[in-house]
Design a protein around this motif. Structure first.
Motif, PDB file in Angstrom:
ATOM      1  N   HIS A 197       0.964  -1.363  -0.155  1.00 48.66           N
ATOM      2  CA  HIS A 197       0.099  -0.153   0.102  1.00 48.66           C
ATOM      3  C   HIS A 197       0.837   1.101   0.034  1.00 48.66           C
ATOM      4  O   HIS A 197       0.454   2.364  -0.671  1.00 48.66           O
ATOM      5  N   GLY A 198       2.050   1.226   0.875  1.00 45.84           N
ATOM      6  CA  GLY A 198       2.684   2.356   0.764  1.00 45.84           C
ATOM      7  C   GLY A 198       3.526   2.720  -0.682  1.00 45.84           C
ATOM      8  O   GLY A 198       3.577   3.603  -0.975  1.00 45.84           O
ATOM      9  N   GLN A 199       3.908   1.549  -1.267  1.00 44.39           N
ATOM     10  CA  GLN A 199       4.488   1.883  -2.591  1.00 44.39           C
ATOM     11  C   GLN A 199       3.436   2.364  -3.551  1.00 44.39           C
ATOM     12  O   GLN A 199       3.940   3.129  -4.510  1.00 44.39           O
ATOM     13  N   GLY A 200       2.248   1.789  -3.263  1.00 48.86           N
ATOM     14  CA  GLY A 200       1.139   2.390  -4.281  1.00 48.86           C
ATOM     15  C   GLY A 200       0.788   3.978  -4.011  1.00 48.86           C
ATOM     16  O   GLY A 200       1.089   4.609  -5.020  1.00 48.86           O
ATOM     17  N   ILE A 201       0.986   4.483  -2.717  1.00 49.78           N
ATOM     18  CA  ILE A 201       0.878   5.659  -2.725  1.00 49.78           C
ATOM     19  C   ILE A 201       1.976   6.527  -3.038  1.00 49.78           C
ATOM     20  O   ILE A 201       2.018   7.654  -3.603  1.00 49.78           O
ATOM     21  N   ARG A 202       3.328   5.856  -2.751  1.00 53.30           N
ATOM     22  CA  ARG A 202       4.587   6.665  -3.309  1.00 53.30           C
ATOM     23  C   ARG A 202       4.563   6.726  -5.052  1.00 53.30           C
ATOM     24  O   ARG A 202       4.562   7.925  -5.158  1.00 53.30           O
ATOM     25  N   GLN A 203       3.973   5.705  -5.568  1.00 53.22           N
ATOM     26  CA  GLN A 203       3.993   5.803  -6.960  1.00 53.22           C
ATOM     27  C   GLN A 203       2.782   6.974  -7.372  1.00 53.22           C
ATOM     28  O   GLN A 203       3.086   7.640  -8.359  1.00 53.22           O
ATOM     29  N   GLN A 204       1.830   6.908  -6.641  1.00 53.09           N
ATOM     30  CA  GLN A 204       0.825   8.256  -7.022  1.00 53.09           C
ATOM     31  C   GLN A 204       1.616   9.415  -6.632  1.00 53.09           C
ATOM     32  O   GLN A 204       1.201  10.324  -7.534  1.00 53.09           O
ATOM     33  N   MET A 205       2.378   9.660  -5.484  1.00 47.05           N
ATOM     34  CA  MET A 205       2.644  10.788  -5.407  1.00 47.05           C
ATOM     35  C   MET A 205       3.841  11.144  -6.396  1.00 47.05           C
ATOM     36  O   MET A 205       3.901  12.145  -6.921  1.00 47.05           O
ATOM     37  N   TYR A 210       1.794   9.247   2.265  1.00 50.41           N
ATOM     38  CA  TYR A 210       2.921   8.274   2.143  1.00 50.41           C
ATOM     39  C   TYR A 210       3.960   8.351   3.644  1.00 50.41           C
ATOM     40  O   TYR A 210       4.222   7.231   3.977  1.00 50.41           O
ATOM     41  N   GLU A 211       3.976   9.661   3.941  1.00 51.25           N
ATOM     42  CA  GLU A 211       4.625   9.649   5.452  1.00 51.25           C
ATOM     43  C   GLU A 211       3.998   8.975   6.513  1.00 51.25           C
ATOM     44  O   GLU A 211       4.614   8.264   7.411  1.00 51.25           O
ATOM     45  N   GLN A 212       2.606   9.105   6.363  1.00 50.81           N
ATOM     46  CA  GLN A 212       1.982   8.266   7.514  1.00 50.81           C
ATOM     47  C   GLN A 212       2.071   6.858   7.319  1.00 50.81           C
ATOM     48  O   GLN A 212       2.331   5.950   8.244  1.00 50.81           O
ATOM     49  N   SER A 213       1.944   6.399   6.031  1.00 50.36           N
ATOM     50  CA  SER A 213       1.927   4.764   5.681  1.00 50.36           C
ATOM     51  C   SER A 213       3.728   4.497   6.271  1.00 50.36           C
ATOM     52  O   SER A 213       3.702   3.160   6.750  1.00 50.36           O
ATOM     53  N   LYS A 214       4.768   5.224   6.074  1.00 50.16           N
ATOM     54  CA  LYS A 214       6.013   4.727   6.418  1.00 50.16           C
ATOM     55  C   LYS A 214       6.123   4.712   8.074  1.00 50.16           C
ATOM     56  O   LYS A 214       6.689   3.938   8.309  1.00 50.16           O
ATOM     57  N   GLN A 215       5.246   5.800   8.676  1.00 46.87           N
ATOM     58  CA  GLN A 215       5.228   5.772  10.097  1.00 46.87           C
ATOM     59  C   GLN A 215       4.792   4.407  10.707  1.00 46.87           C
ATOM     60  O   GLN A 215       5.063   3.807  11.684  1.00 46.87           O
ATOM     61  N   SER A 216       3.520   4.085  10.209  1.00 45.16           N
ATOM     62  CA  SER A 216       2.797   2.739  10.413  1.00 45.16           C
ATOM     63  C   SER A 216       3.470   1.693  10.174  1.00 45.16           C
ATOM     64  O   SER A 216       3.727   0.830  10.893  1.00 45.16           O
ATOM     65  N   ILE A 217       4.416   1.509   8.865  1.00 40.97           N
ATOM     66  CA  ILE A 217       5.179   0.286   8.507  1.00 40.97           C
ATOM     67  C   ILE A 217       6.345   0.317   9.682  1.00 40.97           C
ATOM     68  O   ILE A 217       6.497  -0.790  10.091  1.00 40.97           O
ATOM     69  N   LEU A 218       7.114   1.464   9.822  1.00 42.74           N
ATOM     70  CA  LEU A 218       7.952   1.439  11.106  1.00 42.74           C
ATOM     71  C   LEU A 218       7.466   0.831  12.314  1.00 42.74           C
ATOM     72  O   LEU A 218       8.295   0.152  12.952  1.00 42.74           O
TER      73      LEU A 218
END
Length: 226
Positions: free
Chosen positions: A53-61, A108-116
């Protein structure tokens, strides 16, 4: 506190409490480890989903940023060509893509924080799993020690505590009987010897008496000893 963290803390606290009251801690730990392993597997699957999901958001960004830069270049080209209206349209789209890029960047920043956070929690779950697994080996060793000690106590109780005293008691009785029998035979033999000695002394006394009588009789008849 996340749901995953709260569930883990409750599980560990419950396990510690149950271990103090359990008669079979190894089986209890096995059940906990099974549940913990399922939770780790589910968390890892969730982690992969979050990554995708994070990769998808990053791609959209990235796409929004590329479109923003593209529309900005087109606006410059149109403005240089004297096409101000076209330049305005390009700038309007540029603003839209810029807003879109900012929105996806925040997601994407939120996603990265959740992943971490999820990665940290998974690592903690694995650490807890290993610690509990180590406890399993410790409790299993303790139970085996208790089991062997119980067998040793039973063996010592059966041999030293029961059979040995009875065995020596029977042996003591037998030896005492033999000693009594030996003393009885000795007393009987001694009594026989005493009786024979007494009988011999009595017979000797009778003989001496009779012999004395004969001497006196001979003296009366005038017989003299030579």
């Amino acid at each position: 506190m996340s749901i995953l963290r709260r569930v883990k803390d409750i599980s560990v606290a419950t396990l510690n409490e149950m271990l103090e009251q359990s008669e079979d801690p190894v089986r209890l730990i096995d059940r906990y480890l099974y549940t913990q392993k399922e939770q780790i597997d589910q968390s890892e699957r969730l982690y992969l989903q979050c990554l995708n999901h994070g990769q998808g958001i990053r791609q959209q960004m990235l796409q929004a940023e590329q479109m923003k830069e593209k529309r900005e270049q087109q606006a410059l080209i149109a403005l240089k060509a004297g096409e101000e209206s076209i330049a305005k349209l390009a700038l309007q789209e540029k603003i839209l893509h810029e807003e879109k890029a900012d929105q996806y960047r925040e997601l994407y920043e939120q996603s990265k924080q959740s992943i971490l956070e999820l990665q940290e929690q998974i690592n903690q779950l694995k650490t807890d799993y290993q610690e509990v697994a180590a406890k399993r080996g410790y409790y299993q060793a303790r139970l085996e020690t208790v089991r062997l000690q119980q067998q040793l106590n039973a063996r010592m109780s059966g041999v030293s505590g029961n059979e040995t005293p009875r065995m020596f008691a029977r042996l003591e009785d037998k030896v005492s009987d033999m000693e009594l029998e030996a003393r009885s035979l000795r007393d009987i033999r001694q009594a026989g010897r005493d009786a024979l000695y007494a009988a011999g002394a009595a017979a000797h006394s009778v003989l001496e008496t009779e012999l004395d009588k004969l001497r006196k009789k001979l003296e009366k008849e005038g017989w003299e000893k030579k």
